[in-house]
Design a protein around this motif. Structure first.
Motif, PDB file in Angstrom:
ATOM      1  N   GLY A 211      -3.097  10.418  -2.456  1.00 19.29           N
ATOM      2  CA  GLY A 211      -2.153  10.428  -3.567  1.00 19.29           C
ATOM      3  C   GLY A 211      -2.415  11.586  -4.510  1.00 19.29           C
ATOM      4  O   GLY A 211      -1.483  12.284  -4.947  1.00 19.29           O
TER       5      GLY A 211
ATOM      6  N   LEU B  98       1.138   4.007  -3.056  1.00 21.78           N
ATOM      7  CA  LEU B  98       0.880   5.419  -2.814  1.00 21.78           C
ATOM      8  C   LEU B  98       2.055   6.269  -3.295  1.00 21.78           C
ATOM      9  O   LEU B  98       1.869   7.319  -3.935  1.00 21.78           O
ATOM     10  CB  LEU B  98       0.618   5.654  -1.334  1.00 21.78           C
ATOM     11  CG  LEU B  98       0.220   7.074  -0.896  1.00 21.78           C
ATOM     12  CD1 LEU B  98      -0.901   7.624  -1.759  1.00 21.78           C
ATOM     13  CD2 LEU B  98      -0.174   7.068   0.572  1.00 21.78           C
TER      14      LEU B  98
ATOM     15  N   PHE C 170      -1.432   8.710   5.280  1.00 18.74           N
ATOM     16  CA  PHE C 170      -2.272   7.532   5.066  1.00 18.74           C
ATOM     17  C   PHE C 170      -2.182   6.554   6.231  1.00 18.74           C
ATOM     18  O   PHE C 170      -3.194   6.036   6.709  1.00 18.74           O
ATOM     19  CB  PHE C 170      -1.866   6.833   3.766  1.00 18.74           C
ATOM     20  CG  PHE C 170      -2.606   5.554   3.508  1.00 18.74           C
ATOM     21  CD1 PHE C 170      -3.965   5.560   3.214  1.00 18.74           C
ATOM     22  CD2 PHE C 170      -1.951   4.337   3.562  1.00 18.74           C
ATOM     23  CE1 PHE C 170      -4.649   4.377   2.978  1.00 18.74           C
ATOM     24  CE2 PHE C 170      -2.620   3.150   3.331  1.00 18.74           C
ATOM     25  CZ  PHE C 170      -3.980   3.162   3.032  1.00 18.74           C
TER      26      PHE C 170
ATOM     27  N   THR D 233      -9.514   6.627   0.302  1.00 14.51           N
ATOM     28  CA  THR D 233      -8.618   7.498   1.060  1.00 14.51           C
ATOM     29  C   THR D 233      -7.223   7.494   0.464  1.00 14.51           C
ATOM     30  O   THR D 233      -6.583   8.542   0.322  1.00 14.51           O
ATOM     31  CB  THR D 233      -8.558   7.050   2.536  1.00 14.51           C
ATOM     32  OG1 THR D 233      -9.873   7.113   3.103  1.00 14.51           O
ATOM     33  CG2 THR D 233      -7.619   7.933   3.337  1.00 14.51           C
ATOM     34  N   LEU D 234      -6.730   6.311   0.092  1.00 16.46           N
ATOM     35  CA  LEU D 234      -5.412   6.210  -0.529  1.00 16.46           C
ATOM     36  C   LEU D 234      -5.363   7.024  -1.815  1.00 16.46           C
ATOM     37  O   LEU D 234      -4.420   7.797  -2.043  1.00 16.46           O
ATOM     38  CB  LEU D 234      -5.068   4.747  -0.790  1.00 16.46           C
ATOM     39  CG  LEU D 234      -3.664   4.473  -1.343  1.00 16.46           C
ATOM     40  CD1 LEU D 234      -3.119   3.163  -0.780  1.00 16.46           C
ATOM     41  CD2 LEU D 234      -3.666   4.400  -2.865  1.00 16.46           C
ATOM     42  N   TYR D 235      -6.379   6.860  -2.663  1.00 10.11           N
ATOM     43  CA  TYR D 235      -6.422   7.617  -3.918  1.00 10.11           C
ATOM     44  C   TYR D 235      -6.464   9.117  -3.650  1.00 10.11           C
ATOM     45  O   TYR D 235      -5.789   9.912  -4.310  1.00 10.11           O
ATOM     46  CB  TYR D 235      -7.648   7.220  -4.737  1.00 10.11           C
ATOM     47  CG  TYR D 235      -7.563   5.876  -5.405  1.00 10.11           C
ATOM     48  CD1 TYR D 235      -6.345   5.323  -5.788  1.00 10.11           C
ATOM     49  CD2 TYR D 235      -8.717   5.144  -5.677  1.00 10.11           C
ATOM     50  CE1 TYR D 235      -6.279   4.086  -6.411  1.00 10.11           C
ATOM     51  CE2 TYR D 235      -8.664   3.910  -6.304  1.00 10.11           C
ATOM     52  CZ  TYR D 235      -7.446   3.386  -6.671  1.00 10.11           C
ATOM     53  OH  TYR D 235      -7.390   2.166  -7.284  1.00 10.11           O
TER      54      TYR D 235
ATOM     55  N   VAL E  34     -10.911   2.729   2.604  1.00 10.87           N
ATOM     56  CA  VAL E  34      -9.450   2.792   2.641  1.00 10.87           C
ATOM     57  C   VAL E  34      -8.898   3.065   1.250  1.00 10.87           C
ATOM     58  O   VAL E  34      -7.988   3.894   1.069  1.00 10.87           O
ATOM     59  CB  VAL E  34      -8.863   1.486   3.209  1.00 10.87           C
ATOM     60  CG1 VAL E  34      -7.333   1.543   3.205  1.00 10.87           C
ATOM     61  CG2 VAL E  34      -9.382   1.230   4.618  1.00 10.87           C
ATOM     62  N   VAL E  35      -9.435   2.384   0.242  1.00  9.28           N
ATOM     63  CA  VAL E  35      -8.984   2.593  -1.138  1.00  9.28           C
ATOM     64  C   VAL E  35      -9.225   4.032  -1.569  1.00  9.28           C
ATOM     65  O   VAL E  35      -8.351   4.688  -2.149  1.00  9.28           O
ATOM     66  CB  VAL E  35      -9.699   1.613  -2.098  1.00  9.28           C
ATOM     67  CG1 VAL E  35      -9.431   1.995  -3.559  1.00  9.28           C
ATOM     68  CG2 VAL E  35      -9.239   0.183  -1.838  1.00  9.28           C
TER      69      VAL E  35
ATOM     70  N   VAL F 266       2.466   8.984   2.572  1.00  8.79           N
ATOM     71  CA  VAL F 266       2.458   7.705   3.283  1.00  8.79           C
ATOM     72  C   VAL F 266       2.208   7.922   4.774  1.00  8.79           C
ATOM     73  O   VAL F 266       1.437   7.194   5.412  1.00  8.79           O
ATOM     74  CB  VAL F 266       3.782   6.942   3.054  1.00  8.79           C
ATOM     75  CG1 VAL F 266       3.859   5.725   3.975  1.00  8.79           C
ATOM     76  CG2 VAL F 266       3.890   6.500   1.602  1.00  8.79           C
TER      77      VAL F 266
ATOM     78  N   LEU G 207       0.827  -1.201   0.000  1.00  6.41           N
ATOM     79  CA  LEU G 207       0.000   0.000   0.000  1.00  6.41           C
ATOM     80  C   LEU G 207       0.863   1.254   0.000  1.00  6.41           C
ATOM     81  O   LEU G 207       0.595   2.211  -0.737  1.00  6.41           O
ATOM     82  CB  LEU G 207      -0.936  -0.001   1.216  1.00  6.41           C
ATOM     83  CG  LEU G 207      -2.032  -1.067   1.226  1.00  6.41           C
ATOM     84  CD1 LEU G 207      -2.800  -1.016   2.538  1.00  6.41           C
ATOM     85  CD2 LEU G 207      -2.987  -0.879   0.042  1.00  6.41           C
ATOM     86  N   ALA G 208       1.886   1.263   0.825  1.00  2.00           N
ATOM     87  CA  ALA G 208       2.773   2.422   0.886  1.00  2.00           C
ATOM     88  C   ALA G 208       3.500   2.617  -0.440  1.00  2.00           C
ATOM     89  O   ALA G 208       3.639   3.752  -0.930  1.00  2.00           O
ATOM     90  CB  ALA G 208       3.778   2.253   2.026  1.00  2.00           C
TER      91      ALA G 208
ATOM     92  N   VAL H 295      -5.780  -4.304   0.880  1.00  6.15           N
ATOM     93  CA  VAL H 295      -6.273  -3.636   2.086  1.00  6.15           C
ATOM     94  C   VAL H 295      -6.746  -4.658   3.107  1.00  6.15           C
ATOM     95  O   VAL H 295      -6.445  -4.560   4.302  1.00  6.15           O
ATOM     96  CB  VAL H 295      -7.413  -2.656   1.735  1.00  6.15           C
ATOM     97  CG1 VAL H 295      -8.123  -2.179   3.000  1.00  6.15           C
ATOM     98  CG2 VAL H 295      -6.868  -1.468   0.952  1.00  6.15           C
TER      99      VAL H 295
END
Length: 204
Positions: A170, A106, A195, A165-167, A162-163, A192, A102-103, A144
């Motif tokens: 980024g 991102l 997140f 939020t990551l988008y 979560v997805v 990162v 995930l990191a 995730v």
């Protein structure tokens, strides 16, 4: 959404001079679409002349490759999708855990921030072409879930949250680079950290 984009070449076995000429043409085309992504990620109203100037080609040369704005818009979109897919694929190589993936993803989004902004600032600008995309969020949701099972993240609000939020982080980091708020070499770390740890401080 990550869509693989393949360039099919032809003329295998052509004369060396022809191969060299083809290479020059491909480099020129690449310079134009690279510049289009960079320029239009900052100013969607920039002209084809602005793109030609940035790519260091004449307007007539640009039109030999792309007869009108629409053709370049769509070619730049395919190029941006390719950049994003390649960056994401390379990012997860060697990751040992789901949270590392995930990191890394991102950081990859931030690294190709111009492409991300070009693609997602206003997807409606591409018209029906958007419908051809394949949504790869299912793969990301699976990462995730694994990260949550490992206890590395809190996914109690659901993987989709979560997805998203990551988008969002980024994209925000990419915009921060464009607006001079964050330097590129720091934006990935900030994204990162935000997140994984949020913005709160524990002073206890």
């Amino acid at each position: 959404m990550l869509v693989a984009f393949a360039i099919v070449t032809s003329g295998i076995g052509q004369a060396e001079s022809g191969a060299s000429l083809s290479g020059v043409r491909e480099r020129t085309r690449r310079a134009i679409v690279d510049t289009a992504v960079a320029v239009w990620s900052r100013d969607w109203n920039a002209s084809l002349g602005d793109v030609a100037t940035g790519a260091q080609v004449s307007r007539s040369t640009l039109h030999r490759y792309f007869p009108d704005r629409r053709s370049l818009v769509l070619a730049a979109r395919e190029h941006a999708l390719q950049l994003l897919a390649e960056a994401a694929g390379a990012a997860v190589q060697g990751c040992a855990t789901a949270v590392e993936e995930l990191a890394a993803l991102l950081r990859a989004i931030v690294e190709v921030g111009d492409a991300v902004i070009y693609l997602y600032a206003d997807p409606t600008r591409f018209g029906d072409a958007v419908a051809e995309d394949q949504d790869d969020s299912a793969d990301l949701r699976e990462v995730v879930v694994r990260a949550a099972e490992d206890g590395a993240i809190d996914a109690s609000a659901g993987p989709d949250w979560v997805v998203s939020t990551l988008y969002a982080i980024g994209y925000s980091a990419a915009e921060a680079i464009n607006h001079g708020i964050l330097p590129r070499n720091r934006a990935g770390d900030v994204a990162v950290q935000t997140f994984l740890r949020g913005l709160g401080r524990d002073d206890g």
